[in-house]
Design a protein around this motif. Structure first.
Motif, PDB file in Angstrom:
ATOM      1  N   GLN A  90      10.748 -31.371  -5.296  1.00  0.00           N
ATOM      2  CA  GLN A  90      11.485 -29.354  -4.383  1.00  0.00           C
ATOM      3  C   GLN A  90      10.863 -28.153  -4.085  1.00  0.00           C
ATOM      4  OE1 GLN A  90      10.083 -30.359  -0.731  1.00  0.00           O
ATOM      5  NE2 GLN A  90      10.535 -32.350  -1.551  1.00  0.00           N
ATOM      6  N   PHE A  91      11.496 -28.550  -6.025  1.00  0.00           N
ATOM      7  CA  PHE A  91      12.236 -27.086  -6.198  1.00  0.00           C
ATOM      8  C   PHE A  91      10.639 -26.508  -7.269  1.00  0.00           C
ATOM      9  CE2 PHE A  91      15.693 -28.114  -4.488  1.00  0.00           C
ATOM     10  CZ  PHE A  91      16.331 -26.813  -3.768  1.00  0.00           C
ATOM     11  N   ASP A  92      10.834 -25.406  -8.049  1.00  0.00           N
ATOM     12  CA  ASP A  92       9.588 -25.139  -8.701  1.00  0.00           C
ATOM     13  C   ASP A  92      10.633 -25.414 -10.164  1.00  0.00           C
ATOM     14  OD1 ASP A  92       7.766 -24.271  -7.133  1.00  0.00           O
ATOM     15  OD2 ASP A  92       8.843 -22.858  -6.482  1.00  0.00           O
ATOM     16  N   ALA A  93      12.049 -25.115 -10.316  1.00  0.00           N
ATOM     17  CA  ALA A  93      12.473 -25.872 -11.803  1.00  0.00           C
ATOM     18  C   ALA A  93      13.864 -25.973 -11.718  1.00  0.00           C
ATOM     19  CB  ALA A  93      12.087 -24.255 -11.976  1.00  0.00           C
ATOM     20  N   VAL A  94      14.171 -26.357 -11.908  1.00  0.00           N
ATOM     21  CA  VAL A  94      15.021 -27.562 -12.512  1.00  0.00           C
ATOM     22  C   VAL A  94      16.217 -26.828 -13.394  1.00  0.00           C
ATOM     23  CG1 VAL A  94      17.416 -29.670 -12.240  1.00  0.00           C
ATOM     24  CG2 VAL A  94      14.495 -28.880 -10.682  1.00  0.00           C
ATOM     25  N   VAL A  95      17.108 -26.419 -13.571  1.00  0.00           N
ATOM     26  CA  VAL A  95      18.302 -25.995 -14.146  1.00  0.00           C
ATOM     27  C   VAL A  95      19.336 -26.205 -14.857  1.00  0.00           C
ATOM     28  CG1 VAL A  95      18.679 -24.130 -16.153  1.00  0.00           C
ATOM     29  CG2 VAL A  95      17.197 -23.688 -14.373  1.00  0.00           C
ATOM     30  N   LEU A  96      19.450 -27.606 -16.179  1.00  0.00           N
ATOM     31  CA  LEU A  96      21.129 -27.902 -15.868  1.00  0.00           C
ATOM     32  C   LEU A  96      21.416 -27.953 -16.418  1.00  0.00           C
ATOM     33  CD1 LEU A  96      18.976 -32.144 -16.878  1.00  0.00           C
ATOM     34  CD2 LEU A  96      19.366 -31.049 -15.054  1.00  0.00           C
ATOM     35  N   ALA A  97      23.340 -27.866 -15.945  1.00  0.00           N
ATOM     36  CA  ALA A  97      24.340 -26.846 -16.250  1.00  0.00           C
ATOM     37  C   ALA A  97      25.640 -27.725 -16.444  1.00  0.00           C
ATOM     38  CB  ALA A  97      24.444 -25.887 -15.764  1.00  0.00           C
ATOM     39  N   THR A  98      25.785 -29.079 -16.651  1.00  0.00           N
ATOM     40  CA  THR A  98      26.794 -29.361 -16.483  1.00  0.00           C
ATOM     41  C   THR A  98      27.489 -29.849 -17.525  1.00  0.00           C
ATOM     42  OG1 THR A  98      24.731 -31.115 -17.072  1.00  0.00           O
ATOM     43  CG2 THR A  98      24.785 -31.092 -14.606  1.00  0.00           C
TER      44      THR A  98
END
Ligand SMILES: Cc1cc2nc3c(=O)[nH]c(=O)nc-3n(C[C@H](O)[C@H](O)[C@H](O)COP(=O)(O)OP(=O)(O)OC[C@H]3O[C@@H](n4cnc5c(N)ncnc54)[C@H](O)[C@@H]3O)c2cc1C
Length: 437
Positions: A98-106
């Motif tokens: 659903q999103f163009d980009a996913v940024v992981l900041a976990t």
């Protein structure tokens, strides 16, 4: 406000790194839909659950994110666990659909194992487990009345200093903090008489900030003795000189009541934790000599590592990845097409809150460059937030919900505290959504 053709970006993790990233993207992309997910109903990650309760000036860093969260382009979606396990509401692949980009900041939040014999003995605790309990982190259960009165801390970075300060600081000095009162009471039933800190490095090259040790030396309750100071290695910078000076100034200094003896051992390598069922001591080697230190408990403060790796491995590869190298720190934030990482997850568990800002800016710049080159292009079939399952959207805690929880915690603090945190993830969601307690 975002439009149909605006880029849609999901950020997983609302700690310092995720917040700085969203802030940087908001500033550089004129039209973008940004959703910041967090497994908890509260934003701010370790600023809330790691940074020491008596360092409220550091926790106040969160104020700089208030304006961002109030912006209509940014959505906080708390209480949404992203991953592969039973507790997860969505997977990274669900977001990528659903999103163009996913940024992981976990981030990285599991205590790193010491890797010496005896580590599994009772009475050996990770600093993360202790600091989470002191910060009322959701479902933190570490009991503090079993530490005993001869505590050894392995490691001498700032987290070790946070733990040492807690062990040595009288409970009466916690006014104005948000320390967990039950944890404080538990510890106060049998506080440490001696705390030994083991640093593998020399006094000059140990990892703690001089100011952190100064704060401890300045406590009337502390009597400090340093061992192994005489062997400085190589060039010493200004901070190293400050450390040496402090260790020297504190050495043998007499405080008021001498409640706690603090022994700092430099150039000391722990080689074994001793005991049958429960730890009774630490064997260390200093200048080729084996030394035994008695211990009623041992707290390891040697850094953090990834918790559940399934989130990350799913992002790196569509197949189950067991390649540990994919979790290594990297200069680039790009993980796979349309998937990025930032903060401690990218750099490893190093650096304070402000250091995540530059890191997040560089990852935001990578995303922008990919948008400019066309490698990353907003797609009309990506619906962003509205494309996610309705039940997840309905249950997600919004920023204004969080403000309700925030207000509840502040209102419930006694006269001596700035907040009293709600302590389970479920109760946090309930209160955020309007339940009275
Ligand atoms: C004990 C301790 C004390 C510290 N004290 C200081 C200090 O005094 N000063 C200072 O400058 N720095 C301090 N730091 C360092 C600082 O906390 C870090 O630099 C910073 O928090 C890293 O930010 P991050 O966003 O990468 O990770 P985090 O702060 O850990 O944020 C990660 C976020 O991701 C969320 N998350 C994790 N997994 C998932 C998932 N599967 N789905 C959804 N959300 C998820 C978490 O809930 C969390 O909110 C301290 C660190 C620790 C551990």
């Amino acid at each position: 406000m975002s439009t149909e053709n605006s880029v849609k970006i999901a950020v997983v993790g609302a700690g310092a790194a995720g917040c700085y990233l969203a802030q940087a993207l908001q500033r550089s992309l004129s039209a973008a839909e940004i959703v910041i997910f967090d497994r908890y109903a509260s934003p701010f990650g370790l600023i809330r659950y790691g940074v020491a309760a008596d360092h409220q000036h550091t926790k106040a860093i969160t104020r700089q994110f208030e304006r961002m969260f109030r912006s209509p382009d940014i959505r906080f979606a708390g209480g949404v666990h992203i991953g592969e396990g039973a507790e997860a509401q969505l997977s990274v692949n669900d977001l990528a659909a659903q999103f163009d980009a996913v940024v992981l900041a976990t981030g990285r939040y599991e205590d790193r194992p010491l890797g010496v014999l005896g580590e599994e003995l009772q009475g050996v605790f990770g600093a993360g487990a202790i600091t989470r309990r002191l910060n009322s982190a959701p479902n933190a259960t570490q009991a503090l009345d079993e530490l005993g009165d001869e505590i050894v801390i392995v490691g001498a970075g700032n987290v070790a200093m946070d733990v040492l300060r807690f062990l040595a600081k009288p409970a009466s000095l916690y006014a104005g903090s948000d320390i967990d009162d039950e944890a404080l009471e538990e510890y106060a039933r049998g506080p440490a008489k001696r705390v030994t800190v083991l640093s593998r490095s020399s006094a000059a090259k140990s990892a703690f900030d001089p100011q952190m040790l100064k704060e401890i030396i300045d406590l009337d309750s502390v009597h400090l003795t340093a061992y192994g100071v005489e062997s400085p290695d190589g060039d010493i910078d200004a901070r190293g000189s400050a450390r040496l000076e402090l260790v020297g100034s504190g050495n043998g200094s007499s405080g008021g009541s001498h409640d706690v003896q603090v022994d700092l051992h430099f150039g000391a390598e722990p080689v074994e934790l001793l005991g049958d069922a429960r730890v009774t001591g630490v064997a260390l080697v200093r200048q080729s000599e084996r030394v035994i230190i008695d211990a009623t408990s041992v707290i390891t403060a040697i850094g953090f590592e990834l918790g559940d790796t399934r989130l990350v491995s799913a992002a790196w590869s569509s197949e189950e990845s067991t390649d540990a190298s994919v979790f290594e720190p990297s200069d680039s934030g790009k993980v796979a097409p349309g998937v990025y990482r930032t903060g401690w997850l990218k750099r490893g568990a190093t650096g304070g809150v402000p250091e995540n800002r530059a890191c997040a800016k560089s990852v935001a710049a990578e995303i922008e460059a990919d948008l400019q080159s066309g490698e990353l292009a907003p797609r009309s079939d990506k619906a962003g937030w509205v494309g996610l399952p309705a039940d997840v959207r309905e249950l997600a805690v919004s920023y204004s919900d969080w403000l309700r929880l925030d207000e509840h915690e502040r209102a419930g603090a006694g006269a001596e505290r700035v907040r009293r945190k709600v302590k389970t993830a479920q109760d946090m969601i309930r209160v955020a959504r309007g339940a009275s307690s």
